[in-house]
Design an enzyme around this catalytic site. Structure first.
Site, PDB file in Angstrom:
ATOM      1  N   ARG A  26      -5.055  -4.069  11.938  1.00 37.61           N
ATOM      2  CA  ARG A  26      -4.748  -3.916  13.355  1.00 37.61           C
ATOM      3  C   ARG A  26      -6.019  -3.909  14.213  1.00 37.61           C
ATOM      4  O   ARG A  26      -6.066  -4.529  15.284  1.00 37.61           O
ATOM      5  CB  ARG A  26      -3.923  -2.641  13.577  1.00 37.61           C
ATOM      6  CG  ARG A  26      -2.461  -2.791  13.156  1.00 37.61           C
ATOM      7  CD  ARG A  26      -1.751  -1.454  12.964  1.00 37.61           C
ATOM      8  NE  ARG A  26      -0.320  -1.634  12.735  1.00 37.61           N
ATOM      9  CZ  ARG A  26       0.216  -2.033  11.587  1.00 37.61           C
ATOM     10  NH1 ARG A  26      -0.580  -2.316  10.552  1.00 37.61           N
ATOM     11  NH2 ARG A  26       1.520  -2.162  11.463  1.00 37.61           N
ATOM     12  N   SER A 164      12.222  -5.188   8.882  1.00 32.68           N
ATOM     13  CA  SER A 164      10.812  -4.796   8.938  1.00 32.68           C
ATOM     14  C   SER A 164      10.421  -4.409  10.355  1.00 32.68           C
ATOM     15  O   SER A 164      10.874  -5.029  11.322  1.00 32.68           O
ATOM     16  CB  SER A 164       9.926  -5.955   8.460  1.00 32.68           C
ATOM     17  OG  SER A 164       8.563  -5.641   8.641  1.00 32.68           O
ATOM     18  N   ASP A 309       5.249   2.772   1.809  1.00 30.00           N
ATOM     19  CA  ASP A 309       4.276   2.255   0.847  1.00 30.00           C
ATOM     20  C   ASP A 309       3.829   3.284  -0.185  1.00 30.00           C
ATOM     21  O   ASP A 309       2.984   2.981  -1.039  1.00 30.00           O
ATOM     22  CB  ASP A 309       3.059   1.683   1.579  1.00 30.00           C
ATOM     23  CG  ASP A 309       3.346   0.314   2.182  1.00 30.00           C
ATOM     24  OD1 ASP A 309       4.270  -0.363   1.699  1.00 30.00           O
ATOM     25  OD2 ASP A 309       2.653  -0.082   3.138  1.00 30.00           O
TER      26      ASP A 309
END
Length: 432
Positions: A26, A164, A309
């Protein structure tokens, strides 16, 4: 290359946590979208972050780096005309750049991993981009994908969050650069809200103003904004650290992991709370997680959408817990580098674990006595699967061979070096 994991009763040592992959990708993107030079301190070095770095350079960013930092002179809202981009196997990088490609004349994202990223669907983002005038050519929602940009307009956008949150994040990076104001509405459910929080945090640091509803389902974005050139410091990575912490939890251990902020917005920070609930002896102070494992764990129930995750590492720990654990609201695991429910559980069963799957649940009947092992298992090109299977191999009765384990480099290239440093019996072996 394959990895042979041999049972290891004890782990001991101290490690610096890797830098966050999510924040690095990012920060790289917002630095590229700025006019001027930004500095990123302690960027992650992984296949995903390398893919973003490679692609923004192809799009016109100028990048210089040394051992501790990276300086990036951005291209602002005018990426260079580039015919092809190779994102490797990085889904987030693909989706973010599909949106940014709307600012360029035309680019094709090639398909280099047909058995992994090449199978993943991107229809929801393709549909959303179409709503603002972007022409997208695609293969039934999959790679290769060609974006014919240059005509994107702001306005009202609806995007599904069912598969997502990356589709929403992609739009949040793009819409401030459009001339018109935008309103984004998320349809259905929004998966991985905590990761959207990371996107909003980075955008705010980059000088972008976005109004978000409290439930993160609606957004107002002023057009004509500019990204500011800034300095960023990348925090330690909880998703990768989750596997190391799980490994310490299932063995007798004295392991310290540094650079893990207590107040991090990474949802995977929940691995610390989950291990506490499983009665693993640990402390978390001043950015250091200290695990003194005794190999004994209790089962639990956990909403996996809060820490997507880290779920596979949690499941690996639960394989050896006393009782039955349940990880629910995890359907989005099916749309990752592989189907992280069906594919992962099939490999766990080969190793001797007692696991069940539902559409959006993973159920683990713990085996505190350990699993048999003595098998060769398939990593399905998935870095999280590789790390989680390694944890299971530490408590198997016979060695486990993990095929194609080099794909761990997608997020954690030195994972096996770190495991060896703690005393784990792991070694690279040539494929059969």
């Amino acid at each position: 290359m394959d990895v042979l994991v041999t049972p290891t009763p004890r782990l001991q040592g101290e490690l610096q946590a890797l830098s966050s992959k999510n924040y690095t990708t990012r920060y790289l993107l917002v630095a590229a979208l700025a006019e001027g030079t930004s500095t990123i301190y302690y960027p992650a070095h992984s296949e995903d972050s390398d893919a973003m770095r490679r692609c923004i350079r192809d799009m016109g960013a100028v990048i210089e780096e040394d051992d501790t930092k990276m300086t990036i002179t951005g291209f602002g809202s005018r990426p260079r005309d580039v015919k092809e981009l190779d994102v490797g196997n990085a889904g987030a990088v693909l989706r973010f750049l599909m949106a940014i490609a709307a600012l360029a004349p035309g680019v094709t994202f090639i398909n280099r991993y047909p058995d992994s990223l090449g199978k993943r669907p991107h229809d929801d983002l393709i549909d959303a981009l179409g709503q603002i005038g972007v022409d997208v050519r695609h293969n039934d929602g999959k790679l290769p994908i060609t974006i014919r940009g240059g005509a994107a307009k702001g306005g009202k956008i609806q995007v599904s969050g069912n598969v997502s949150s990356q589709f929403l994040s992609a739009l949040l990076f793009l819409t401030p650069l459009l001339q018109e104001d935008s309103e984004i509405e998320v349809l259905h459910d929004l998966k991985s809200k905590v990761v959207v929080g990371q996107t909003l945090e980075v955008l705010e640091q980059a000088g972008i103003v976005i109004e978000a509803s409290e439930d993160l389902m609606r957004y107002r974005v002023k057009g004509g904004q500019k990204y500011a050139a800034k300095e960023y410091v990348v925090q330690g990575d909880y998703p990768g650290s989750a596997a190391v912490l799980a490994a310490a939890a299932v063995t007798r251990s004295d392991v310290k992991l540094h650079r893990l902020m207590e107040n991090s917005k990474q949802g995977e920070r929940a691995i610390v709370d989950v291990l506490r609930l499983m009665e693993v002896p640990l402390t978390h102070d001043n950015g250091v997680v200290h695990v003194q494992g005794n190999g004994k764990l209790k089962a639990l129930e956990f909403d996996g959408d809060k820490a997507t995750d880290a779920v596979l590492a949690m499941v690996a720990a639960a394989v050896f817990a006393e009782g039955t654990s349940r990880f629910y609201d995890v359907e989005n695991l099916r749309y990752k580098e592989c189907d992280r429910i069906t594919d992962f559980l099939n490999e766990l069963r080969k190793a001797g674990a007692n696991v069940e799957e539902r559409r959006s649940e993973i159920i683990v009947h713990g085996r505190p006595e350990g699993v048999e092992g003595g098998v060769e298992i398939n990593a399905h090109y998935d870095h999280r699967v590789i790390m989680a299977l390694t944890v299971v191999g530490l408590r198997a009765k016979a060695p486990i061979r993990i095929r194609d384990a080099h794909h761990v480099a997608k997020s954690y290239p030195i994972f096996f070096d770190h495991m060896k440093a703690l005393g784990a019996n792991v070694e690279w072996v040539a494929p059969n």
